[in-house]
Design an enzyme around this catalytic site. Structure first.
Site, PDB file in Angstrom:
ATOM      1  CE  LYS A 111      55.135 -35.190  -4.828  1.00 25.17           C
ATOM      2  NZ  LYS A 111      56.225 -34.242  -5.105  1.00 25.17           N
ATOM      3  CE  LYS A 197      58.443 -40.397   7.237  1.00 23.99           C
ATOM      4  NZ  LYS A 197      59.383 -40.790   6.149  1.00 23.99           N
ATOM      5  CE  LYS A 200      57.317 -30.337   3.085  1.00 18.13           C
ATOM      6  NZ  LYS A 200      58.519 -29.537   2.976  1.00 18.13           N
TER       7      LYS A 200
END
Ligand code: TRP
Length: 329
Positions: A111, A197, A200
């Site tokens: 991140k 996968k 979002k």
């Protein structure tokens, strides 16, 4: 009785992958175990959120959890920030975990790099200490079992280490939790890139089926799903990921075995149609129920505050024990 706890961030829109891969399991777990589920809004603010957006997303997430079948009379369903013990215990655990351990967390590294790449210089300290807050979520409730996706395995391992260290320093306060990573949960991949996968954060609106997409949108997304050109329907993830994904989704929504379903199809068109129809049938009652809940905010807020009160009863006891053990007056 086994105690279960899990959390979901109230950001982004819940999609079919979240539902079939994880959330649906929560609804069956609530009958077998003493279950706690929360919308982790304190985790959401580790990256900057628009306040209005956070408020509405949190309400929507809670409405969604109820709509998929979590029953507030059976499980304890709450919003993390309404149970102040989460932040309180989190500090005690930040002082138990080491800087080096936090630095090794791959989710932080990913991140932080992603934000750096997108030109965002600001990486909050909260993003770094995120795992201590997650450990607090789990340890507050003496959870034995924590259903999470594979990406959270490292955080769970760290939670166990934190709990063990705390216990060896201060006495037996915390239950050591185990990750419950679903072995047989449906595999739901992106309809446009069936090798990754459904997610979002992937930013693939055409490949992601939102749980609250209109039926016509869902139909279109399935029609355009990427398959391959040999027109042979087989359940074979290595050679035919797109087709296998459709079979997997159809199987998960109809309760049938994807391998057996493959025999019923000889062309991609009908498979795509049936998968879309099965998804629409499975999720339309959820859509109706969620709209109903969001139509009566007063009642929804009442349910949410009852959940917080139930959670606080348990959390307060754990914090009191932990503070006493550490030597606070
Ligand atoms: N970190 C989890 C995720 O991103 C969300 C989460 C927060 C969580 N607290 C939790 C999951 C406690 C399980 C238990 O998916």
């Amino acid at each position: 009785m086994t105690r279960v706890l899990s959390g979901i961030q109230p950001t982004g829109d819940i999609h079919l992958g979240n539902y079939l891969g994880a959330l649906r399991q929560w609804t069956s777990d609530q009958h077998a175990h003493d279950s706690f589920y929360c919308a982790v809004d304190l985790h959401a603010v580790t990256v900057q959120q628009d306040p209005k957006q956070l408020r509405s997303k949190t309400l929507e997430t809670m409405a969604t959890l109820i709509a998929i079948g979590l029953d507030p009379n059976i499980c304890t369903l709450f919003v993390q920030s309404q149970v102040h013990q989460h932040t309180e215990l989190s500090w005690l655990l930040e002082c138990t975990v080491s800087y080096g351990e936090l630095k090794r967390m791959t989710q932080f590294k990913d991140k932080a790099t992603k934000q750096g790449d997108s030109g965002q210089e600001h990486i909050s300290a909260g993003l770094f200490t995120y795992p201590a807050l997650m450990a607090a979520d789990i340890l507050l409730y003496d959870a034995n079992r924590v259903p999470v996706g594979d990406d959270q395995r490292q955080h769970l391992e760290l939670t166990r280490n934190i709990a063990e260290r705390f216990n060896s320093r201060y006495g037996n306060i915390f239950t050591i939790p185990e990750a419950a990573i679903p072995a047989v949960a449906a595999r739901v991949m992106d309809l446009q890139s069936p090798n990754v996968k459904m997610s979002k954060s992937l930013n693939s609106p055409q490949g992601t089926v939102g749980l609250f997409d209109e039926p016509s949108t869902i139909g279109k997304k399935f029609k355009r799903a990427v398959t391959d050109s040999d027109n042979d329907v087989r359940y074979d993830w290595a050679k035919k990921p797109g087709v296998s994904n459709l079979l997997s989704i159809l199987g998960a929504t109809t309760g049938k075995d994807p391998e057996i379903l493959a025999d019923d199809y000889h062309q991609y068109g009908p498979l795509k149609n049936d998968a879309a129809d099965a998804v629409i049938t499975a999720i339309s009652p959820i859509q109706v129920k969620r709209a109903e809940l969001l139509g009566d905010k007063a009642e929804l807020n009442r349910i949410i505050s009852v959940g917080a009160e139930k959670a606080r009863q348990v959390a307060a006891k754990t914090v009191a024990k932990a503070k006493e053990a550490m030597g606070f007056l």
